[in-house]
Design a protein around this motif. Structure first.
Motif, PDB file in Angstrom:
ATOM      1  N   HIS A  33       0.797  -1.224   0.000  1.00  0.00           N
ATOM      2  CA  HIS A  33       0.000   0.000   0.000  1.00  0.00           C
ATOM      3  C   HIS A  33       0.835   1.282   0.000  1.00  0.00           C
ATOM      4  O   HIS A  33       0.389   2.309  -0.539  1.00  0.00           O
ATOM      5  N   TRP A  34       2.011   1.256   0.604  1.00  0.00           N
ATOM      6  CA  TRP A  34       2.824   2.471   0.715  1.00  0.00           C
ATOM      7  C   TRP A  34       4.121   2.414  -0.078  1.00  0.00           C
ATOM      8  O   TRP A  34       4.808   3.421  -0.206  1.00  0.00           O
ATOM      9  N   GLY A  35       4.492   1.244  -0.546  1.00  0.00           N
ATOM     10  CA  GLY A  35       5.748   1.090  -1.258  1.00  0.00           C
ATOM     11  C   GLY A  35       6.836   0.520  -0.356  1.00  0.00           C
ATOM     12  O   GLY A  35       6.772   0.624   0.867  1.00  0.00           O
ATOM     13  N   TRP A  36       7.856  -0.060  -0.982  1.00  0.00           N
ATOM     14  CA  TRP A  36       8.862  -0.771  -0.200  1.00  0.00           C
ATOM     15  C   TRP A  36       9.694   0.151   0.677  1.00  0.00           C
ATOM     16  O   TRP A  36      10.207  -0.272   1.721  1.00  0.00           O
ATOM     17  N   ARG A  37       9.857   1.413   0.305  1.00  0.00           N
ATOM     18  CA  ARG A  37      10.682   2.314   1.114  1.00  0.00           C
ATOM     19  C   ARG A  37      10.092   2.528   2.510  1.00  0.00           C
ATOM     20  O   ARG A  37      10.828   2.650   3.497  1.00  0.00           O
ATOM     21  N   TRP A  38       8.776   2.562   2.605  1.00  0.00           N
ATOM     22  CA  TRP A  38       8.159   2.777   3.903  1.00  0.00           C
ATOM     23  C   TRP A  38       8.299   1.570   4.824  1.00  0.00           C
ATOM     24  O   TRP A  38       8.136   1.702   6.045  1.00  0.00           O
ATOM     25  N   SER A  39       8.614   0.393   4.275  1.00  0.00           N
ATOM     26  CA  SER A  39       8.859  -0.754   5.161  1.00  0.00           C
ATOM     27  C   SER A  39      10.095  -0.502   6.016  1.00  0.00           C
ATOM     28  O   SER A  39      10.149  -0.899   7.194  1.00  0.00           O
ATOM     29  N   PHE A  40      11.096   0.199   5.453  1.00  0.00           N
ATOM     30  CA  PHE A  40      12.266   0.581   6.239  1.00  0.00           C
ATOM     31  C   PHE A  40      11.888   1.650   7.274  1.00  0.00           C
ATOM     32  O   PHE A  40      12.359   1.621   8.416  1.00  0.00           O
ATOM     33  N   GLY A  41      11.064   2.602   6.874  1.00  0.00           N
ATOM     34  CA  GLY A  41      10.671   3.665   7.778  1.00  0.00           C
ATOM     35  C   GLY A  41       9.885   3.168   8.979  1.00  0.00           C
ATOM     36  O   GLY A  41      10.090   3.634  10.110  1.00  0.00           O
ATOM     37  N   VAL A  42       8.996   2.201   8.762  1.00  0.00           N
ATOM     38  CA  VAL A  42       8.163   1.680   9.852  1.00  0.00           C
ATOM     39  C   VAL A  42       9.008   1.021  10.928  1.00  0.00           C
ATOM     40  O   VAL A  42       8.821   1.272  12.132  1.00  0.00           O
ATOM     41  N   VAL A  43       9.967   0.171  10.530  1.00  0.00           N
ATOM     42  CA  VAL A  43      10.786  -0.494  11.549  1.00  0.00           C
ATOM     43  C   VAL A  43      11.741   0.492  12.230  1.00  0.00           C
ATOM     44  O   VAL A  43      12.053   0.346  13.418  1.00  0.00           O
ATOM     45  N   GLY A  44      12.185   1.522  11.501  1.00  0.00           N
ATOM     46  CA  GLY A  44      13.019   2.546  12.122  1.00  0.00           C
ATOM     47  C   GLY A  44      12.274   3.302  13.206  1.00  0.00           C
ATOM     48  O   GLY A  44      12.793   3.538  14.301  1.00  0.00           O
ATOM     49  N   LEU A  45      11.031   3.673  12.932  1.00  0.00           N
ATOM     50  CA  LEU A  45      10.216   4.391  13.913  1.00  0.00           C
ATOM     51  C   LEU A  45       9.880   3.496  15.108  1.00  0.00           C
ATOM     52  O   LEU A  45       9.821   3.973  16.252  1.00  0.00           O
ATOM     53  N   ALA A  46       9.663   2.210  14.862  1.00  0.00           N
ATOM     54  CA  ALA A  46       9.399   1.277  15.966  1.00  0.00           C
ATOM     55  C   ALA A  46      10.602   1.192  16.902  1.00  0.00           C
ATOM     56  O   ALA A  46      10.446   1.124  18.132  1.00  0.00           O
ATOM     57  N   GLY A  47      11.802   1.207  16.339  1.00  0.00           N
ATOM     58  CA  GLY A  47      13.003   1.182  17.155  1.00  0.00           C
ATOM     59  C   GLY A  47      13.143   2.426  18.024  1.00  0.00           C
ATOM     60  O   GLY A  47      13.541   2.344  19.190  1.00  0.00           O
ATOM     61  N   LEU A  48      12.803   3.577  17.473  1.00  0.00           N
ATOM     62  CA  LEU A  48      12.854   4.818  18.255  1.00  0.00           C
ATOM     63  C   LEU A  48      11.842   4.791  19.397  1.00  0.00           C
ATOM     64  O   LEU A  48      12.129   5.268  20.512  1.00  0.00           O
ATOM     65  N   LEU A  49      10.669   4.233  19.158  1.00  0.00           N
ATOM     66  CA  LEU A  49       9.661   4.115  20.209  1.00  0.00           C
ATOM     67  C   LEU A  49      10.161   3.220  21.339  1.00  0.00           C
ATOM     68  O   LEU A  49       9.988   3.526  22.523  1.00  0.00           O
ATOM     69  N   TRP A  50      10.822   2.107  20.969  1.00  0.00           N
ATOM     70  CA  TRP A  50      11.367   1.220  22.010  1.00  0.00           C
ATOM     71  C   TRP A  50      12.433   1.941  22.822  1.00  0.00           C
ATOM     72  O   TRP A  50      12.496   1.779  24.055  1.00  0.00           O
ATOM     73  N   ALA A  51      13.270   2.733  22.176  1.00  0.00           N
ATOM     74  CA  ALA A  51      14.334   3.450  22.881  1.00  0.00           C
ATOM     75  C   ALA A  51      13.755   4.383  23.946  1.00  0.00           C
ATOM     76  O   ALA A  51      14.307   4.509  25.045  1.00  0.00           O
TER      77      ALA A  51
END
Length: 433
Positions: free
Chosen positions: A157-175
């Motif tokens: 739905h958003w394109g493959w580039r956003w798959s990298f963005g989603v996991v990056g943002l999840a990591g920041l939330l965990w931090a």
């Protein structure tokens, strides 16, 4: 909920994001290859770039656990790997950027598992460690199981580039969560020359010659068994989506779902093994087999199942192999971690677990390159993948047999002069933030 288990669940989330990061490239692989116009072997180079500094970073940062608290190390690692994902959101980021960010990501994620294991072992005595260790390793399976359908949806739905963005943002939330609630355990070895009283009560031996640990039959066979298991897992993460699309004929959604289910099966195996080991330890039930022997036999079975999976054309056989016996190889990662922790005094545990990661992570470096080259050189894609699955099967069987014969942590611990672990639960010692 005890502070020990609150920390364990936080680190489970840490491992979940860690392995979602690893899964994203395999799931987005066909779209990335088409967008960048690269071959499978070039794509394998991108996957292997993740492991370029993975092993060295695992060894180097694990050595820092004797001087720097693991709470701080884990926070820095999470921030680094999250930041490394975000440049791929930039539309002009090409194959060179992908390679550079994968190298940085691997350097940040290489130490994640040994440092997290070392940290959680600071909350539990030896006899209580099998289950929390298994829970952390379930993060590997859960990360893939959760990431596969979620990231497949994001890619669609958003394109493959956003798959990298989603996991990056999840990591920041965990931090952010770790900064609020992360803390060291009462059994954590001191980063100074003084050891905590709780740690001293549990172990009287400060250090033993590191060479004696690393050259023991237990460490060598645990490391090789983990190498084979990690090779198998990396192969599934990198190439199973492409294999299921190119050879079996499934679409991206079906392939992503199956990879997620396979990872979930691996997580169920790890957690089930941890629960059984924990229950046996608490009841004092004598083992029918040493832990290395039992794990070695399961890895051998997984190797045989991998051979069947790679050579049969029947989905009625292929799917049960992937969701059943192939997942048994994951038990070796739990057993290897607890075995290596058993043969290392607390002050050296982080270094030994880092050395274990250094070795088994080589499977993540080699398998994408080797299998990608096999498929590209083969007369057909199907023949190349069959050759790759059989190579994986041979590695698993060999490693399983060696572990069954020579991985004996209690025998090695006695030879190194390490005392029997004390029974009982982790003491609830207040720890300041």
């Amino acid at each position: 909920m005890s502070r020990a288990w609150r920390t364990t669940w936080l680190l489970l989330a840490f491992m979940l994001v860690n392995f979602a990061d690893k899964a994203v490239l395999g799931l987005a692989g066909p779209e990335i290859r088409a967008d960048f116009g690269i071959t499978r072997q070039e794509f394998g180079t991108a996957q292997s770039a993740f492991f370029a500094l993975f092993s060295l970073a695992a060894l180097g940062v694990s050595a820092l656990t004797r001087r720097v608290r693991t709470t701080a190390l884990l926070l820095v690692l999470a921030l680094l790997w999250s930041v490394a994902q975000l440049p791929m959101l930039w539309g002009a980021a090409g194959f060179g950027t992908l390679l550079a960010t994968r190298v940085l990501l691997g350097a940040a994620e290489g130490p994640a598992s040994p440092v997290a294991m070392h940290h959680v072992h600071g909350w539990f005595p030896q006899r209580e460690r099998a289950l929390p260790t298994a829970v952390l390793l379930v993060g590997a399976a859960a990360g893939v199981a959760v990431a596969s359908p979620v990231l497949t949806w994001v890619i669609t739905h958003w394109g493959w580039r956003w798959s990298f963005g989603v996991v990056g943002l999840a990591g920041l939330l965990w931090a952010v969560c770790w900064r609020l609630w992360g803390t060291d355990g009462p059994l954590a070895p001191s980063v100074t020359k003084k050891h905590s009283e709780a740690a001293e009560r549990t172990f009287t031996t400060d250090t033993v010659p590191l060479r004696a640990i690393l050259l023991s039959g237990t460490f060598l066979t645990a490391a090789f068994g983990s190498f084979a298991a990690y090779w198998s897992m990396s192969t599934m993460l990198t190439w199973a989506p492409d294999y299921l699309e190119s050879v079996v004929g499934w679409d991206l959604h079906q392939a992503g779902t199956m990879v997620g289910l396979g990872a979930l099966a691996g997580g169920a195996v790890i957690l089930g093994h941890g629960l059984i080991a924990q229950r046996s330890a608490r009841k004092g039930t004598p083992r029918r087999l040493p832990p290395g022997a039992g794990a070695g036999l399961l890895v051998t079975v997984a190797g045989c199942a991998t051979a069947v999976y790679g050579t049969t054309d029947s989905l009625a056989v292929k799917v049960p192999m992937m969701l059943g016996p192939m997942a048994l190889a994951m038990v070796m990662l739990t057993v290897a971690s607890t075995a290596c922790a058993r043969i290392a005094p607390p002050a050296q545990r982080g270094v030994v677990l880092g050395a274990l990661t250094f070795i088994y992570a080589l499977g993540g470096i080699l398998s994408p390159l080797v299998l990608g080259g096999m498929v590209d050189r083969a007369t057909t894609v199907s023949a190349g993948y069959e050759e790759g699955w059989l190579l994986t099967a041979r590695l698993l069987v060999t490693a399983g047999v060696l572990a069954a014969l020579f991985c004996r942590p209690e025998t090695t611990a006695r030879r190194l002069g390490l005392p029997e672990p004390a029974a009982g639960s982790v003491p609830q010692v207040p720890v300041a933030h």
